[in-house]
Design an enzyme around this catalytic site. Sequence first.
Site, mmCIF file in Angstrom:
data_model
loop_
_atom_site.group_PDB
_atom_site.id
_atom_site.type_symbol
_atom_site.label_atom_id
_atom_site.label_comp_id
_atom_site.label_asym_id
_atom_site.label_seq_id
_atom_site.Cartn_x
_atom_site.Cartn_y
_atom_site.Cartn_z
ATOM 1 N N PHE A 113 -8.053 -3.973 -11.356
ATOM 2 C CA PHE A 113 -9.104 -3.435 -10.485
ATOM 3 C C PHE A 113 -10.237 -4.432 -10.314
ATOM 4 O O PHE A 113 -11.388 -4.171 -10.623
ATOM 5 C CB PHE A 113 -9.595 -2.094 -11.049
ATOM 6 C CG PHE A 113 -10.125 -1.168 -9.979
ATOM 7 C CD1 PHE A 113 -9.324 -0.778 -8.923
ATOM 8 C CD2 PHE A 113 -11.432 -0.696 -10.028
ATOM 9 C CE1 PHE A 113 -9.804 0.063 -7.935
ATOM 10 C CE2 PHE A 113 -11.930 0.143 -9.046
ATOM 11 C CZ PHE A 113 -11.112 0.525 -7.995
ATOM 12 N N ARG A 162 0.826 -11.333 -7.096
ATOM 13 C CA ARG A 162 1.761 -12.416 -7.344
ATOM 14 C C ARG A 162 3.107 -11.805 -7.706
ATOM 15 O O ARG A 162 3.177 -10.847 -8.472
ATOM 16 C CB ARG A 162 1.275 -13.316 -8.488
ATOM 17 C CG ARG A 162 0.177 -14.310 -8.119
ATOM 18 C CD ARG A 162 0.681 -15.414 -7.194
ATOM 19 N NE ARG A 162 -0.358 -16.383 -6.866
ATOM 20 C CZ ARG A 162 -1.200 -16.287 -5.835
ATOM 21 N NH1 ARG A 162 -1.134 -15.249 -5.021
ATOM 22 N NH2 ARG A 162 -2.100 -17.225 -5.613
ATOM 23 N N GLU A 168 9.326 -17.333 -4.868
ATOM 24 C CA GLU A 168 9.081 -17.730 -3.467
ATOM 25 C C GLU A 168 9.535 -19.162 -3.218
ATOM 26 O O GLU A 168 9.281 -20.017 -4.065
ATOM 27 C CB GLU A 168 7.572 -17.604 -3.160
ATOM 28 C CG GLU A 168 7.132 -16.159 -3.139
ATOM 29 C CD GLU A 168 5.625 -15.990 -2.926
ATOM 30 O OE1 GLU A 168 4.981 -16.920 -2.391
ATOM 31 O OE2 GLU A 168 5.111 -14.932 -3.295
ATOM 32 N N HIS A 187 4.072 -13.647 2.231
ATOM 33 C CA HIS A 187 2.817 -14.078 1.576
ATOM 34 C C HIS A 187 1.721 -14.329 2.615
ATOM 35 O O HIS A 187 1.228 -15.449 2.758
ATOM 36 C CB HIS A 187 3.057 -15.310 0.701
ATOM 37 C CG HIS A 187 2.034 -15.460 -0.403
ATOM 38 N ND1 HIS A 187 2.326 -15.992 -1.641
ATOM 39 C CD2 HIS A 187 0.714 -15.138 -0.454
ATOM 40 C CE1 HIS A 187 1.239 -16.001 -2.391
ATOM 41 N NE2 HIS A 187 0.235 -15.492 -1.687
HETATM 42 C C1 GLV Z 1 -3.200 -16.318 -2.097
HETATM 43 O O1 GLV Z 1 -2.185 -15.852 -2.543
HETATM 44 C C2 GLV Z 1 -4.304 -16.732 -2.898
HETATM 45 O O2 GLV Z 1 -4.236 -16.651 -4.133
HETATM 46 O O3 GLV Z 1 -5.307 -17.169 -2.311
#
Ligand code: GLV
Length: 317
Positions: free
Chosen positions: A139, A223, A252, A270
């Site tokens: 959060f 992630r 990824e 993403h």
């Molecule tokens: C994108 O995934 C970032 O961490 O900026």
Amino acid sequence: MQRLEAESQLSYGDLDRALSRKEIIEGIRDVDGLLCLLTDQIDAEVMDANPNLKVVSNYAVGFNNIDVQAATQRNIAVTNTPGVLTDCTADMAWALLMCSARRVLEGDQLVRSQKWGGWEPLQLLGAEISGATIGFVGFGRIAKATAKRAKAFDMQILYWNRTRLSEIEERQLGVQYRPFDDLFPECDFVSVHVALTDQTHHLLSKRQFALMKSTATLINTARGPVVDEEALAEALQAGEIAAAGLDVYEHEPVVHPALFKLPNVVLAPHLGSATVQTRTKMGTLAIDNCLAVCRGDRPPNLVNTQWKSFGDGGSKE
Ligand code: GLV
Ligand code: GLV
């Protein structure tokens, strides 16, 4: 690029593809600062290619691609781009939530197939968003911005976080804390917002999917490796949970092949921070951070706060 070219001696790779590890190592030998992407793995070996490297400026808020401890040991500043992508990423979480709950992609495919026979009472029924319960795993800034959107949809908002908010803040935000395992059984939607660390790797796996409602939807804009993708695919296949909206993946750009076959999964590549405005702000911040350290100043967004600027007695004067 124009600003960097004006303010530094710039060398850079082919802008249309990611650099290989070898290219990064060769390319940074004589530079003061490295401005890199979240797809670049910056570890001790890369840093050791240039004992004079002063800063690794990540063009991202997440920095799991950088070995921060190795950087701190070498007094290399690590910086990121927090704040500027908060709303943009929350919007993406919300887009995935709405898209999967209301089966927008399946509907799009039906219409495009030119086999749609017209309105039907039971056609592509989805899940009600308004009034539902959403649970946040983690959060921080982006989760709070997503919760703000949930509030506008009259949702009940639950969260788990490593450290609990103060009672005052919980009341102000209209959110309720749950211990980790207690969060899952109550939620219609679960949205993931923790940083990727050794502690959060596979934080959501078989056990958490078993705890979730069979009607629940998982959203991940954080992630990929925070979620055990194999276990997620199995849970979706078995109907243990109803749907998922994913912007990030464990390996990824490789995506678990089982996910392609599931109509109840929305797969985005993403795109959390991918708006013109946000990417521009991220670039500005990444440059500010990089040039500040090169000038000998403390950068605006320092990750390894133990880092000492040269004026403060740090090495590499
Ligand atoms: C994108 O995934 C970032 O961490 O900026
Ligand atoms: C739906 O289109 C309705 O009129 O109820």
